[in-house]
Design a protein around this motif. Structure first.
Motif, PDB file in Angstrom:
ATOM      1  N   ASP A 158       0.817   1.839   1.883  1.00  0.00           N
ATOM      2  CA  ASP A 158       2.265   1.091   2.122  1.00  0.00           C
ATOM      3  C   ASP A 158       3.239   2.643   0.988  1.00  0.00           C
ATOM      4  OD1 ASP A 158       4.217  -0.180   0.606  1.00  0.00           O
ATOM      5  OD2 ASP A 158       3.875  -1.614  -0.148  1.00  0.00           O
ATOM      6  N   LEU A 159       3.883   2.761   1.553  1.00  0.00           N
ATOM      7  CA  LEU A 159       5.607   3.739   1.035  1.00  0.00           C
ATOM      8  C   LEU A 159       5.911   3.294   0.254  1.00  0.00           C
ATOM      9  CD1 LEU A 159       6.850   4.853   5.337  1.00  0.00           C
ATOM     10  CD2 LEU A 159       5.290   5.515   3.417  1.00  0.00           C
ATOM     11  N   SER A 160       6.168   2.147   0.143  1.00  0.00           N
ATOM     12  CA  SER A 160       6.858   2.239  -1.651  1.00  0.00           C
ATOM     13  C   SER A 160       5.895   2.784  -3.194  1.00  0.00           C
ATOM     14  CB  SER A 160       6.797   0.911  -2.129  1.00  0.00           C
ATOM     15  OG  SER A 160       5.646   0.308  -1.679  1.00  0.00           O
ATOM     16  N   PHE A 161       4.737   3.545  -1.849  1.00  0.00           N
ATOM     17  CA  PHE A 161       3.608   3.769  -3.570  1.00  0.00           C
ATOM     18  C   PHE A 161       4.623   5.027  -3.663  1.00  0.00           C
ATOM     19  CE2 PHE A 161       0.601   0.124  -2.659  1.00  0.00           C
ATOM     20  CZ  PHE A 161       1.187  -0.128  -3.968  1.00  0.00           C
ATOM     21  N   LYS A 162       4.331   6.227  -1.934  1.00  0.00           N
ATOM     22  CA  LYS A 162       4.682   6.970  -1.896  1.00  0.00           C
ATOM     23  C   LYS A 162       6.139   7.200  -2.850  1.00  0.00           C
ATOM     24  CE  LYS A 162       3.547  11.646  -1.172  1.00  0.00           C
ATOM     25  NZ  LYS A 162       1.850  12.219  -1.135  1.00  0.00           N
ATOM     26  N   LEU A 163       6.912   6.851  -2.633  1.00  0.00           N
ATOM     27  CA  LEU A 163       7.871   7.030  -2.804  1.00  0.00           C
ATOM     28  C   LEU A 163       8.336   6.882  -4.504  1.00  0.00           C
ATOM     29  CD1 LEU A 163      11.489   7.816  -2.586  1.00  0.00           C
ATOM     30  CD2 LEU A 163      11.805   4.932  -1.992  1.00  0.00           C
ATOM     31  N   GLU A 164       7.849   5.747  -4.757  1.00  0.00           N
ATOM     32  CA  GLU A 164       7.972   5.316  -6.734  1.00  0.00           C
ATOM     33  C   GLU A 164       6.714   6.857  -6.912  1.00  0.00           C
ATOM     34  OE1 GLU A 164       6.015   2.696 -10.177  1.00  0.00           O
ATOM     35  OE2 GLU A 164       6.216   2.023  -8.297  1.00  0.00           O
ATOM     36  N   TRP A 165       5.928   7.459  -6.199  1.00  0.00           N
ATOM     37  CA  TRP A 165       5.122   8.355  -6.809  1.00  0.00           C
ATOM     38  C   TRP A 165       5.821   9.881  -7.025  1.00  0.00           C
ATOM     39  CZ3 TRP A 165       1.079   8.551  -9.489  1.00  0.00           C
ATOM     40  CH2 TRP A 165       0.343   9.847  -9.706  1.00  0.00           C
TER      41      TRP A 165
END
Length: 274
Positions: A84-91
């Protein structure tokens, strides 16, 4: 890229000495990601915490070349495992915030020496974080598209099964929707297989095709013409009324060398007789 900001070496030393503190703050910032760290490590062998430390070092050193290479590698890894790309963005945004907290602590330690150079520092840090994000997403998107295309080609090739029933006769049963992409696969596979297997008669069963667009019908007729040019007779079976009506209204018809039969069973009965 501009030279690393003043005192970057000392800041790097400070970061190395406070690595554990950085990791603790980072995990508190990345609320939604921290519980997924072990899962992501298991799925893609991606160590988020270690990679965060690596990214910060590249940023502090101003090492844009390694930063972009790292971002490309990360993009491919995340695309490969469909994380999930949302995890990368938040990270990454959490890394940005945490790094600025560490810089603030460093600044207090050195009697606010960074203050005079703050705008230069802000530009350097945030530009590099943004560069990482942009490169990552481009890499992810590009590689993901290539995976989707490769998967689609595999599926389409598997959905064009040319089945030999004797040394000179083969069957091509078509099922499901036929679009322009699939007709291109049909053209390549049919003509190639005729050349390799020396097929003299190709029974093309269309009973599994409910309807076809005008362009698809045009392309299919050209493929049939192509088989004729290679010395192969095409037998069409199972044409649906919807397809026939569309061909009539368009003024299309098969050439005289193409035979049509109502069902595949009729064709098998005729062409299996030795």
């Amino acid at each position: 890229m501009e030279e690393p900001f003043e005192n970057s070496f000392k800041l790097k030393e400070f970061f190395e000495e406070n690595r554990k503190k950085f990791e603790k703050i980072l995990l508190s910032e990345a609320v939604n990601v921290k519980d997924k760290i072990d899962v992501i490590l298991t799925i893609g062998n991606i160590d988020l915490v270690n990679n965060a430390n690596k990214l910060v070092i590249y940023i502090i050193d101003g090492n844009e070349k390694e930063l972009q290479l790292f971002a490309k590698q990360e993009g491919i890894a995340w695309a490969t495992h469909s994380i999930d790309l949302s995890f990368k963005l938040e990270w990454i945004q959490s890394i940005r915030r945490t790094l600025w907290m560490i810089i603030e602590q460093y600044n207090e330690l050195v009697s606010k020496q960074i203050t005079s150079d703050f705008f230069h520092l802000e530009k350097e840090i945030n530009t590099q974080v943004d560069t990482f994000l942009n490169t990552f997403f481009i890499s992810y998107s590009t590689y993901k598209d290539s995976l989707i295309m490769a998967h689609r080609e595999l599926v389409e090739n598997l959905s064009v099964p040319i089945i030999p029933i004797n040394t000179s006769v083969s069957i091509l049963p078509l099922i499901g929707s036929v679009d322009n992409f699939r007709t291109s696969i049909l053209e390549e596979k049919i003509l190639t297989e005729i050349g390799i297997s020396r097929i003299q008669t190709l029974i093309m069963d269309l009973s599994g095709i409910a309807d076809m667009e005008t362009q698809v019908i045009d392309h299919l007729l050209k493929i049939i013409d192509g088989t004729s040019l290679m010395g192969c007779t095409t037998v069409i079976t199972g044409l649906r009324p919807e397809v026939v009506r569309k061909m009539i209204h368009l003024g299309h018809s098969f050439d005289s060398s193409t035979k049509t039969l109502g069902t595949l069973q009729q064709a098998l009965k005729e062409y299996l007789i030795v």
